[in-house]
Design a protein around this motif. Structure first.
Motif: not given
Length: 271
Positions: A66, A88-89, A103-104, A107, A110, A201, A212, A214-215
């Protein structure tokens, strides 16, 4: 017609041309490193998954690719000048470790990012071969007027001694160099298209980047509650500090009246 000629020869003076070349030159070493790292890590994780030791390895590999995909996204934005949507949002919720891993996995970027990292290796090889061939051939043709009488220039049956022919070949090398720049710009554009569709995305295109993240953004609500509580405490302190100061004023007046009475007594001792 003039615009076509200007576009054809203008590639030499455009800054983006050399940024594209820089990106292409990094494609092969980065693609090779990604391929070795991913094949080694995933193979080790899958082979050890039976003993449960491989599960943490696979999770670490997921996070690693990632981050590599994120780096490739930024590299494409910086060097290719394309606008790639975020990966990602942003979600304003508390995220535990399990939620982040979920989430990873959920998505799509990923897995598209993993595909891009694997594609980078053969694409880098192809780019290296094409670029090296064009650059070497162009430099050789440009150097013909300087080497056509030396032992370095051996064309067999097509050997020549005329400087006019050598200069004509040199101009052919210039033309080939300009065409080579256009070809390499096309290769860079192909890489940019792949980066746009695999590292962003696409459903979020057109939305501001500030929406937005990152996770790994976690526990945002706790920070918001802390700020609100801090504001309430500051408001209470300001209310206490704003009380009227009438009492201190009356206290100050009392000593002044006593001093006046003492002065009058000293001036009129009979009273």
């Amino acid at each position: 017609m003039k615009s076509m000629i200007r576009d054809f020869f203008g590639v030499v003076t455009r800054k983006q041309t050399y940024l594209n070349l820089t990106y292409l030159l990094f494609s092969f070493p980065l693609g090779t490193a990604y391929f070795i790292f991913l094949v080694t890590g995933l193979s080790m994780g899958l082979s050890l998954s039976i003993t449960l030791i491989g599960i943490p390895i696979l999770l670490l590999m997921l996070v690693a690719w990632w981050e590599l995909a994120s780096f490739e996204r930024q590299l494409a934005i910086w060097l290719l000048g394309i606008d790639i949507p975020p990966m990602e949002s942003r979600k304003f919720t508390n995220q535990k470790m399990t939620e982040k891993l979920k989430g990873y996995i959920m998505n799509p970027v990923t897995w598209k990012g993993l595909v891009f990292l694997f594609i980078k290796f053969p694409l880098g090889i192809f780019t290296l071969i094409v670029s090296f061939t064009l650059i070497t051939l162009t430099i050789t043709l440009l150097a013909v007027p300087f080497i056509y009488k030396t032992a370095y220039m051996d064309l067999g049956e097509y050997q020549f001694d005329s400087p006019e022919i050598a200069i004509a070949i040199m101009f052919g090398g210039l033309l080939l160099g300009i065409i080579s720049l256009h070809i390499m710009n096309g290769l860079a554009k192909l890489s940019g298209v792949l980066a746009y569709h695999l590292l962003g995305s696409t459903g979020s295109a057109g939305i501001d980047e500030n929406d937005y993240t990152y996770i790994d953004d976690v526990e945002i609500e706790d920070d918001v509650d802390y700020v609100e509580n801090d504001k309430e405490e500051n408001t209470e302190n300001e209310t206490e500090e704003d009380t009227p100061d009438t009492i201190p004023k009356t206290v100050v007046k009392a000593p002044a009246e006593i001093e006046d009475a003492v002065d009058r007594t000293e001036e009129d001792p009979q009273n």
